[in-house]
Write an enzyme that holds these catalytic residues in place. Structure first.
Site, short mmCIF file in Angstrom:
data_model
loop_
_atom_site.label_atom_id
_atom_site.label_comp_id
_atom_site.label_asym_id
_atom_site.label_seq_id
_atom_site.Cartn_x
_atom_site.Cartn_y
_atom_site.Cartn_z
N GLU B 147 -3.31 -10.09 -2.43
CA GLU B 147 -2.90 -10.57 -1.10
C GLU B 147 -1.69 -11.50 -1.20
OE1 GLU B 147 -3.99 -9.07 1.24
OE2 GLU B 147 -5.79 -8.20 0.37
N GLU B 225 1.12 -1.12 -0.93
CA GLU B 225 -0.17 -1.41 -1.56
C GLU B 225 -0.05 -1.36 -3.09
OE1 GLU B 225 -2.99 -2.55 -0.32
OE2 GLU B 225 -2.02 -2.57 1.64
#
Lengths: 183, 404
Positions: B147, B225
């Site tokens: 994150e 991602e």
């Protein structure tokens, strides 16, 4: 004639812009390296602040270890007041050794090991050691970036006034390694 | 590393530009369908741009807090969840963020996590309670590092921009379809032969643009991602933590409470929907996330390394296709840095042996060891620059002339 001048002026302007960009990039890189270095000190300070807590918690169970606690307080004070990297390194190493001894004492008190207070402290200690490690890692990354930027052609033509930053690790592992915290 | 991410942003910018063109084409197509003539084309394109600007402005005003509210996240402090807050702070240090992101928790038994914040200094990391109960500290660290990678790479701003473009295109297509259904026949009767060809092209544009835009958007999302995984591995120097976390998260069969399609692309793993719990995955081209199994395999093929170059190599070995140009990553040297010990003693031993291994590699490639006589620090000097390293990096004491 005029076209020639315009072209020359444009080339000069481009060169100037390029120079400014490279210079600013190098300054940014150097500041990153400095900040990263300062961060290591911040994390070492955090470790010093944790020590009295640890000592208080363990003292409640192991009163007869007074001598050890005294020594811990002493090396902590020395680490805190240490100036310059050399003193700091030696003091941190001594502190790590004494912390290791405290942890060894803890081993003898299962109820201490299971206490909420100690568990919280253990998390803080582990996190602090992680932080020191990550701060060092970030420092090394910043140095790698900076040196690459500095040495690459054509940046190196302008980089004369920028010193090489050195990647380094401490071989005296005690100074910045994980003290033994049994989980 | 960040030059590489920036270089990769360039490719992402192309994707965004492509979506922008689609948006304009969409507007022009609608203009042709309803107005006819060159002026209508231009007007349609402008109108599409206006729609996009309006949506973008609204979202900029609503901001990141709107996303957090939508996900029902509540902010936590150090006293509430010391370990989580510690891990976030540790990873901010590793990523050299100027400010530690705020930390939020979502009450949801399904394990997941997401990052918000268009600018790194206003960022937040959110995790579900299900994640906290299932993962150990190393795994949590891997997830948080992923994150933080999104935050450092500015993925939130990128995906919000792309998402709004996709939204505008879909909205316009919807509008066009309805209008055609209601009043299109009247329009088409009036146009001649040349007009018919334009009409067909316009119609195809209106139908195809939303599909293409979706493909663009999903491809962009998947790429970010992977890059966040790479950053996560690099920050922790411990890819296995993230791999094992992904395994646990994707292995859970709990249906997530947050079923909003708006928030879905933000999560580390696509939220499990009630439908997906029964029928297995849809096509990978229409997914915001790469398959978890593939991400895990890439992470586990990184071998001993943890740098971006190692990740790219593993990615190429796994998928046979480069994520980005390898030479972009060549300049990143992370092996010199020791893997930071993950947590507690369990990781201390492997960390030491990894250091020994990297030392052996460095010695093999001609690095010189210089031990400072006054403070004991050892500098590992790359070949070719010995002459430049004349002082101890730690205490600035000059080295003796003869090198060891």
């Amino acid at each position: 004639m005029t076209i020639g001048w315009i072209l020359a002026a444009a080339a000069a302007a481009l060169l100037l812009v390029w120079g400014v960009l490279v210079y600013n990039g190098l300054v940014r890189g150097r500041n990153e390296v400095r900040n990263a270095w300062a961060q290591i000190d911040v994390q070492l300070k955090r470790r010093h602040d944790l020590v009295p807590n640890l000592v208080e918690t363990v003292r409640g169970y192991a009163r007869h270890e007074a001598e050890l606690f005294e020594r811990v307080a002493e090396v902590r004070a020395r680490a805190e007041s240490a100036h310059g990297a050399r003193d700091t390194g030696a003091a941190e190493e001594a502190l790590s050794r004494e912390l290791g001894r405290v942890m060894a004492v803890v081993e003898a008190y299962p109820e201490l090991k299971a206490s909420d207070n100690f568990l919280a402290l253990q998390e803080e200690l582990a996190s602090t050691e992680n932080r020191i490690g990550f701060a060092r890692q970030a420092y090394n990354d910043a140095v790698a970036r900076y040196n690459t930027r500095r040495e690459m052609f054509p940046n190196n033509l302008l980089a004369g006034s920028f010193a090489v930053a050195e990647m380094f690790e401490l071989s005296d592992e005690g100074a910045r390694s994980v003290p033994v915290v049994e989980t | 590393m960040w030059q590489q991410i920036r270089a990769n942003r360039r490719r992402s910018v192309f994707v965004i530009a492509g979506m922008g063109l689609l948006l304009l084409a969409m507007g022009a197509g609608l203009g042709a369908l309803f107005g006819g003539g060159g002026a209508a084309l231009g007007f349609g394109a402008l109108a599409a741009l206006a729609v996009w600007l309006m949506l973008w402005w609204t979202s900029a005003r609503g901001g990141d807090d709107a996303m957090l509210r939508m996900a029902k996240a509540r902010e936590v402090r150090k006293e509430d969840l010391p370990q989580l807050v510690n891990v976030v702070e540790e990873m901010s240090i590793a990523a050299a963020l100027d400010r530690t992101p705020r930390v939020f928790v979502v009450d949801d038994p399904a394990p997941n996590a997401f990052a918000t914040g268009r600018r790194p200094d206003k960022a937040a990391v959110s995790v579900t309670t299900g994640l906290l109960t299932r993962l150990n500290r190393d795994e949590l660290q891997g997830v948080v590092a992923h994150e933080i990678g999104h935050i450092k790479n500015r993925d939130v701003a990128l995906m919000v921009t792309a998402g709004i473009m996709l939204g505008s295109i879909v909205m316009l297509a919807d509008l066009g379809a309805r209008a055609l259904w209601l009043g299109g026949a009247r329009r088409s009767r009036g146009s001649g032969g040349g007009g018919a060809a334009v009409m067909v092209i316009a119609l195809v544009t209106v139908i195809v643009a939303p599909i293409l835009a979706q493909l663009f958007y999903f491809a962009l999302s998947r790429r970010r991602e992977y890059l966040a995984d790479a950053s996560g591995a690099m920050f922790t120097r411990y890819p296995e933590g993230l791999a094992s976390a992904l395994e646990k998260i994707s292995g859970t069969r709990v249906v997530q409470a947050d079923q909003s399609r708006v928030t879905a692309p933000m999560y580390i793993v696509r939220p499990r929907t009630a439908r997906a719990a029964h029928s297995r995955s849809r096509s990978r081209w229409f997914s915001t996330h790469p398959p978890a199994e593939e991400r895990i395999r890439v992470l586990r093929r990184m071998g001993g390394g943890a740098g971006l170059a190692d990740y790219l190599q593993a990615y190429r070995r796994e998928t046979g296709d480069p994520l980005m140009r390898a030479d972009d990553a060549e300049s990143v040297q992370t092996r010199g840095a020791a893997p930071a010990a993950a947590s507690g003693t369990a990781a201390a031993a492997p960390a030491v042996s990894a250091r020994e291994a990297s030392d052996a590699l460095l010695r093999g490639s001609g690095y010189a060891w210089r031990r400072c006589a006054s403070c004991g620090a050892t500098a590992k000097v790359p070949p070719g620059v010995e002459g430049l390293v004349q002082r101890c990096p730690r205490c600035r004491a000059p080295y003796p002339k003869s090198t060891s």
